[in-house]
Design a protein around this motif. Structure first.
Motif, PDB file in Angstrom:
ATOM      1  N   LEU A  32       0.834  -1.203   0.000  1.00 37.40           N
ATOM      2  CA  LEU A  32       0.000   0.000   0.000  1.00 37.40           C
ATOM      3  C   LEU A  32       0.871   1.257   0.000  1.00 37.40           C
ATOM      4  O   LEU A  32       0.543   2.257  -0.651  1.00 37.40           O
ATOM      5  N   GLN A  33       2.000   1.208   0.715  1.00 42.11           N
ATOM      6  CA  GLN A  33       2.895   2.375   0.739  1.00 42.11           C
ATOM      7  C   GLN A  33       3.452   2.687  -0.654  1.00 42.11           C
ATOM      8  O   GLN A  33       3.822   3.828  -0.930  1.00 42.11           O
ATOM      9  N   TYR A  34       3.490   1.691  -1.516  1.00 41.09           N
ATOM     10  CA  TYR A  34       3.951   1.953  -2.888  1.00 41.09           C
ATOM     11  C   TYR A  34       3.035   2.935  -3.612  1.00 41.09           C
ATOM     12  O   TYR A  34       3.459   3.679  -4.484  1.00 41.09           O
ATOM     13  N   VAL A  35       1.748   2.909  -3.240  1.00 41.42           N
ATOM     14  CA  VAL A  35       0.804   3.791  -3.936  1.00 41.42           C
ATOM     15  C   VAL A  35       0.223   4.885  -3.041  1.00 41.42           C
ATOM     16  O   VAL A  35      -0.167   5.939  -3.531  1.00 41.42           O
ATOM     17  N   VAL A  36       0.144   4.629  -1.732  1.00 44.96           N
ATOM     18  CA  VAL A  36      -0.252   5.680  -0.791  1.00 44.96           C
ATOM     19  C   VAL A  36       0.981   5.937   0.058  1.00 44.96           C
ATOM     20  O   VAL A  36       1.165   5.352   1.116  1.00 44.96           O
ATOM     21  N   GLY A  37       1.849   6.795  -0.451  1.00 44.56           N
ATOM     22  CA  GLY A  37       3.210   6.908   0.070  1.00 44.56           C
ATOM     23  C   GLY A  37       3.303   7.209   1.549  1.00 44.56           C
ATOM     24  O   GLY A  37       4.244   6.768   2.213  1.00 44.56           O
ATOM     25  N   ASP A  38       2.316   7.965   2.089  1.00 44.66           N
ATOM     26  CA  ASP A  38       2.437   8.355   3.498  1.00 44.66           C
ATOM     27  C   ASP A  38       1.640   7.456   4.428  1.00 44.66           C
ATOM     28  O   ASP A  38       1.451   7.783   5.598  1.00 44.66           O
ATOM     29  N   PHE A  39       1.178   6.298   3.931  1.00 44.63           N
ATOM     30  CA  PHE A  39       0.435   5.363   4.772  1.00 44.63           C
ATOM     31  C   PHE A  39       1.306   4.916   5.960  1.00 44.63           C
ATOM     32  O   PHE A  39       2.431   4.454   5.779  1.00 44.63           O
ATOM     33  N   LEU A  40       0.787   5.121   7.167  1.00 50.24           N
ATOM     34  CA  LEU A  40       1.462   4.741   8.420  1.00 50.24           C
ATOM     35  C   LEU A  40       2.780   5.488   8.662  1.00 50.24           C
ATOM     36  O   LEU A  40       3.581   5.070   9.493  1.00 50.24           O
ATOM     37  N   PHE A  41       3.023   6.576   7.928  1.00 48.09           N
ATOM     38  CA  PHE A  41       4.225   7.365   8.157  1.00 48.09           C
ATOM     39  C   PHE A  41       3.916   8.437   9.208  1.00 48.09           C
ATOM     40  O   PHE A  41       2.847   9.047   9.125  1.00 48.09           O
ATOM     41  N   PRO A  42       4.745   8.705  10.192  1.00 50.72           N
ATOM     42  CA  PRO A  42       6.093   8.163  10.380  1.00 50.72           C
ATOM     43  C   PRO A  42       6.159   6.947  11.294  1.00 50.72           C
ATOM     44  O   PRO A  42       7.266   6.504  11.614  1.00 50.72           O
ATOM     45  N   GLU A  43       5.018   6.381  11.693  1.00 45.75           N
ATOM     46  CA  GLU A  43       5.062   5.270  12.659  1.00 45.75           C
ATOM     47  C   GLU A  43       5.823   4.064  12.090  1.00 45.75           C
ATOM     48  O   GLU A  43       6.671   3.482  12.754  1.00 45.75           O
TER      49      GLU A  43
ATOM     50  N   THR B 101       4.054  15.913   1.921  1.00 41.75           N
ATOM     51  CA  THR B 101       3.052  16.040   0.859  1.00 41.75           C
ATOM     52  C   THR B 101       2.073  14.867   0.945  1.00 41.75           C
ATOM     53  O   THR B 101       2.502  13.719   0.905  1.00 41.75           O
ATOM     54  N   PRO B 102       0.769  15.172   1.070  1.00 46.63           N
ATOM     55  CA  PRO B 102      -0.195  14.075   1.253  1.00 46.63           C
ATOM     56  C   PRO B 102      -0.130  13.047   0.128  1.00 46.63           C
ATOM     57  O   PRO B 102      -0.087  13.418  -1.045  1.00 46.63           O
ATOM     58  N   GLY B 103      -0.093  11.774   0.501  1.00 48.01           N
ATOM     59  CA  GLY B 103      -0.135  10.694  -0.475  1.00 48.01           C
ATOM     60  C   GLY B 103       1.195  10.364  -1.123  1.00 48.01           C
ATOM     61  O   GLY B 103       1.307   9.357  -1.806  1.00 48.01           O
ATOM     62  N   ARG B 104       2.219  11.223  -0.931  1.00 46.78           N
ATOM     63  CA  ARG B 104       3.523  10.952  -1.555  1.00 46.78           C
ATOM     64  C   ARG B 104       4.374  10.077  -0.642  1.00 46.78           C
ATOM     65  O   ARG B 104       4.235  10.083   0.577  1.00 46.78           O
ATOM     66  N   ARG B 105       5.299   9.336  -1.250  1.00 50.40           N
ATOM     67  CA  ARG B 105       6.243   8.548  -0.454  1.00 50.40           C
ATOM     68  C   ARG B 105       7.075   9.478   0.417  1.00 50.40           C
ATOM     69  O   ARG B 105       7.533  10.533  -0.051  1.00 50.40           O
ATOM     70  N   GLN B 106       7.256   9.102   1.660  1.00 48.98           N
ATOM     71  CA  GLN B 106       7.930   9.966   2.620  1.00 48.98           C
ATOM     72  C   GLN B 106       9.274   9.388   3.048  1.00 48.98           C
ATOM     73  O   GLN B 106       9.390   8.194   3.304  1.00 48.98           O
ATOM     74  N   MET B 107      10.275  10.276   3.125  1.00 51.27           N
ATOM     75  CA  MET B 107      11.582   9.870   3.637  1.00 51.27           C
ATOM     76  C   MET B 107      11.713  10.405   5.056  1.00 51.27           C
ATOM     77  O   MET B 107      11.421  11.576   5.297  1.00 51.27           O
TER      78      MET B 107
END
Lengths: 461, 141
Positions: A32-43, B101-107
């Motif tokens: 899911l993180q591949y497409v919803v990049g901020d899923f569960l971030f930063p946990e 940024t909402p929905g983007r991969r985060q570092m």
């Protein structure tokens, strides 16, 4: 069960299955993180989910191999296990080490974990698949040494069959090659060169011996074909595995700074690596066709045939797809690699462990030979759901990989990594969908241990 | 398989073949070790690069990125990030994470100080100068 001490395999199998469930859950999170990049971030950042996903896989497969060995060796050696107590003690040590390490990944930032566990003293962390703190690696060595001692003493005391000898060579190889995980030179090229001695020589080397030995054991039991025939096949298969696989390591040496002659050695020998897997498929079908008895455990037979076919497709066909150096120049480190990794691990190692569990577990739970027909039907549904959904996961990743190569690499106007990732998101969504079907299959697999418990067991017709 | 091909012949192929190819592999490894000094940019491995590699490892960078094609495939290849972006860009990039940024991969934010960021950049520069047979295929990695 012919020997009481074979029962020590049971906790190993139970732990393996529970950790397998954890692995799949984290796989779905990453997908899911591949497409919803901020899923569960930063946990749970992606790198943490990935460590948990891959390390759980390694740990549960090791549980599976050890459990399989504890079940197989007494029966082959025709004697009780040397020390069932040691086997149970090592089970708890390994489980504690594994669970603490996973909790460490999840609860502490990785740099903090490195500090807490004294990575400065002997830095081994932070390399793919070998992320475990150095102290965990030492724990693995202790557990494996104790395990090898226990199994080795049992074999020495009893009958020495070819199956247990090949299994033992595989397990000793596993232990010896793991020692290279402690070698982490500052020179990145040498670091990578010897890192593959753990990773490649495990999965495309000694683990194939373990797989072939377990498969041979199960086929002897369920087909009743003469041991001499089965062991001859096993020897030829493991011979081909090492003859092709050792020099085949060279397919990892194309682009890491090693001399360029590895492009020839690696391409030629790894192109031959599908042969032992193809032989395994022919072997499994041949033995089942020539069976002298109809074993009532249909599910175990299905897993045994399935592992041979899927290992050939995943390790053999999908491996060959990108192993020739002119092809690998473009595919190296793309979703093509991920596609191959998924089907190869599932087909060869997940399925061989599930084959052994399917064969042995009914006996350890008090059946004479097999589960009830109802339980077997549920188990076979789980086989098909997991296997077919894995095929689709791999096809979607392959499609994503081909597009990635096309847009980012094989082009006069290459596009940036993240631009390309956005364009191939559709395939990541479809992969995630297939992953959910896999999870349904896994739930059915768990249920198969509980349905039809009170029914009479299946009998051969 | 026919009756003339016996189990002991199969066993001998296994043991003999394995030993032969292990020895061949060791011989090739010996030759590789002799050839590496001309390829692996070892002259550039300063104490700063050593520190950079340690920071690289202890923050599990390889859990998202690949380096010389190995690692995870969730974030860009970094073996050639130095020529692609330059040292200053890398340091600023690290400092402004996560973008949120909402929905983007985060570092994640790794809270590295300037000395550590310089070491990381030195490590990435060293890696970019390894002779990897022309890989990556282009600047996008």
């Amino acid at each position: 069960m012919q020997y009481q001490s074979q029962a020590v395999a049971k906790p190993y199998f139970v732990a393996a299955i529970i950790l397998f469930v954890g692995q799949i859950i984290f796989g779905l999170i990453m997908g899911l993180q591949y497409v919803v990049g901020d899923f569960l971030f930063p946990e749970i950042p992606f790198n943490v989910a990935r460590m948990v996903h891959t390390n759980l896989l390694i740990v549960w497969l090791l549980f599976g191999f050890m459990g399989s060995t504890y079940y197989l060796v007494p029966e082959e050696a025709e004697t009780e296990l040397y020390s069932p107590k040691l086997a149970l003690l090592l089970f708890w040590v390994f489980l504690a080490a594994g669970v603490l390490t996973i909790l460490g990944y999840l609860l502490v930032p990785y740099a903090g974990l490195a500090k807490m566990t004294g990575n400065d003293l002997l830095p081994t962390m932070g390399r793919e698949f070998l992320e475990q703190p150095t102290i965990t690696k030492l724990g693995i060595v202790v557990v494996v040494l104790g395990f090898l001692f226990n199994v080795g003493m049992t074999i020495l005391r009893g009958r020495k069959t070819s199956v247990s000898l090949v299994l033992m060579v595989g397990l000793v190889g596993l232990a010896v090659l793991f020692l290279f995980s402690f070698y982490n030179p500052t020179n990145l090229v040498k670091d990578k060169y010897y890192w593959w001695w753990v990773v490649h020589l495990w999965v495309e080397g000694v683990w194939e011996l373990i797989m072939a030995a377990i498969l041979a054991f199960v086929l002897i039991k369920i087909t009743g074909v003469d041991r001499e025939v089965i062991e001859k096949w096993m020897y030829i298969i493991v011979a081909m595995a090492l003859i092709t696989g050792i020099i085949g390591t060279g397919h990892h040496y194309f682009w890491i700074g090693a001399p360029e002659y590895w492009q020839w050695w690696g391409s030629v020998f790894s192109a031959l690596e599908p042969i032992p897997f193809f032989m395994m498929t022919v072997f499994a079908f041949n033995m089942v066709n020539r069976r002298r008895r109809n074993h009532p455990n249909k599910a175990a037979t299905l897993w045994a045939l399935g592992t041979a076919v899927m290992a050939f497709l995943g390790a053999g066909v999908w491996g060959f797809l990108h192993t020739l150096s002119p092809v690998n120049f473009y595919t190296h480190g793309t979703q093509i690699t991920a596609a191959h990794g998924h089907m190869a691990f599932y087909g060869a190692y997940v399925m061989i462990v599930l084959t052994m569990i399917s064969y042995a577990m009914p006996m350890m739970r008090g059946r004479a030979a097999a589960n009830s027909p109802k339980s077997q039907v549920v188990e076979m549904w789980s086989f098909w759901l997991m296997t077919v959904s894995m095929v689709f996961i791999v096809l979607f990743l392959t499609a994503a990989g081909v597009l990635q190569v096309w847009l980012q690499r094989y082009s006069d106007a290459p596009q940036a990594y993240m631009v390309v990732q956005d364009k191939i998101a559709l395939f990541y969504w479809m992969r995630e969908g297939a992953g959910l079907v896999f999870l349904i299959g896994l739930v059915l697999y768990l249920l198969s241990f509980f349905v039809g418990r009170k029914d009479a067991e299946a009998v051969s017709v | 398989m026919s009756g003339t091909f016996t189990k002991s012949m199969a066993r001998n192929i296994f043991y003999g073949g394995s030993v032969f190819f292990i020895l061949l592999f060791l011989a090739l490894t010996y030759d590789t070790e002799r050839a590496l000094p001309d390829r692996d940019n070892r002259g550039a491995i300063t104490p700063q690069v050593v520190l950079g590699k340690k920071i690289w490892e202890e923050n599990n960078c390889v859990g998202c990125h690949s380096i010389l094609g190995e690692g995870a495939y969730f974030a860009p290849e970094l073996a050639n990030v130095y020529p692609r972006r330059g040292g200053d860009f890398i340091k600023i990039w690290m400092k402004i994470q996560p973008t949120g940024t909402p929905g983007r991969r985060q570092m994640p934010q790794f809270n590295l100080n300037d000395e550590e960021l310089d070491a990381l950049v030195a490590f990435l520069k060293y890696v970019s100068e390894i002779d990897a047979a022309g890989w990556p295929p282009n600047i996008e990695g």
